[in-house]
Design a protein around this motif. Structure first.
Motif, PDB file in Angstrom:
ATOM      1  N   ASP A  93       0.830  -1.189   0.000  1.00  0.00           N
ATOM      2  CA  ASP A  93       0.000   0.000   0.000  1.00  0.00           C
ATOM      3  C   ASP A  93       0.872   1.249   0.000  1.00  0.00           C
ATOM      4  OD1 ASP A  93       0.908   0.001   2.648  1.00  0.00           O
ATOM      5  OD2 ASP A  93      -1.051   0.415   3.498  1.00  0.00           O
ATOM      6  N   LEU A  94       0.225   2.380  -0.110  1.00  0.00           N
ATOM      7  CA  LEU A  94       0.931   3.659  -0.206  1.00  0.00           C
ATOM      8  C   LEU A  94       1.806   3.921   1.018  1.00  0.00           C
ATOM      9  CD1 LEU A  94       1.219   6.135  -2.025  1.00  0.00           C
ATOM     10  CD2 LEU A  94      -0.687   7.165  -0.787  1.00  0.00           C
ATOM     11  N   HIS A  95       1.278   3.634   2.192  1.00  0.00           N
ATOM     12  CA  HIS A  95       2.038   3.864   3.423  1.00  0.00           C
ATOM     13  C   HIS A  95       3.317   3.023   3.416  1.00  0.00           C
ATOM     14  CE1 HIS A  95       3.026   4.402   7.625  1.00  0.00           C
ATOM     15  NE2 HIS A  95       2.068   5.317   7.711  1.00  0.00           N
ATOM     16  N   ASN A  96       3.201   1.780   2.992  1.00  0.00           N
ATOM     17  CA  ASN A  96       4.358   0.890   2.949  1.00  0.00           C
ATOM     18  C   ASN A  96       5.435   1.412   2.003  1.00  0.00           C
ATOM     19  OD1 ASN A  96       5.757  -1.545   3.668  1.00  0.00           O
ATOM     20  ND2 ASN A  96       5.192  -2.345   1.666  1.00  0.00           N
ATOM     21  N   VAL A  97       5.024   1.950   0.866  1.00  0.00           N
ATOM     22  CA  VAL A  97       5.982   2.499  -0.099  1.00  0.00           C
ATOM     23  C   VAL A  97       6.820   3.599   0.543  1.00  0.00           C
ATOM     24  CG1 VAL A  97       6.190   3.864  -2.219  1.00  0.00           C
ATOM     25  CG2 VAL A  97       4.625   1.911  -2.138  1.00  0.00           C
ATOM     26  N   PHE A  98       6.167   4.502   1.262  1.00  0.00           N
ATOM     27  CA  PHE A  98       6.896   5.607   1.863  1.00  0.00           C
ATOM     28  C   PHE A  98       7.663   5.188   3.116  1.00  0.00           C
ATOM     29  CE2 PHE A  98       4.227   7.900  -1.079  1.00  0.00           C
ATOM     30  CZ  PHE A  98       5.167   8.762  -1.632  1.00  0.00           C
TER      31      PHE A  98
END
Length: 92
Positions: free
Chosen positions: A1-6
């Motif tokens: 997910d997006l949070h994991n990417v960042f």
């Protein structure tokens, strides 16, 4: 997910910071003041990179599960696009 990417991005920035700090530590140990001075640009730049990654993660945390807020997140991240700083030229 997006949070994991960042989160992965921030983890990578921490690794880059550690590598830069190793070089600075060697400069200080070797009393290589010229290279140490040169490296200070990278230290400062890396602080900015970590701060940016943290800022983005904080924004994602504020969004939570609100999918409609992703539009504003995308707009805000696009506005964060900075002009690349010019790296210093090493002394001869």
């Amino acid at each position: 997910d997006l949070h994991n990417v960042f989160d992965l991005l921030l983890e990578h920035e921490h690794k880059v910071t550690a590598a830069i700090n190793k070089v600075v530590d060697i400069c200080m140990t070797e009393k290589d003041y010229t290279t140490n001075s040169f490296m200070q640009w990278y230290v400062t730049e890396q602080l900015e990179e970590e701060a940016l990654a943290n800022h983005i993660i904080n924004q994602i945390n504020l969004i939570g599960n609100d999918k409609s807020a992703l539009y504003f997140f995308d707009r805000d991240v696009a506005a964060l696009k900075a002009t690349p700083a010019k790296a210093p030229t090493p002394a001869k």
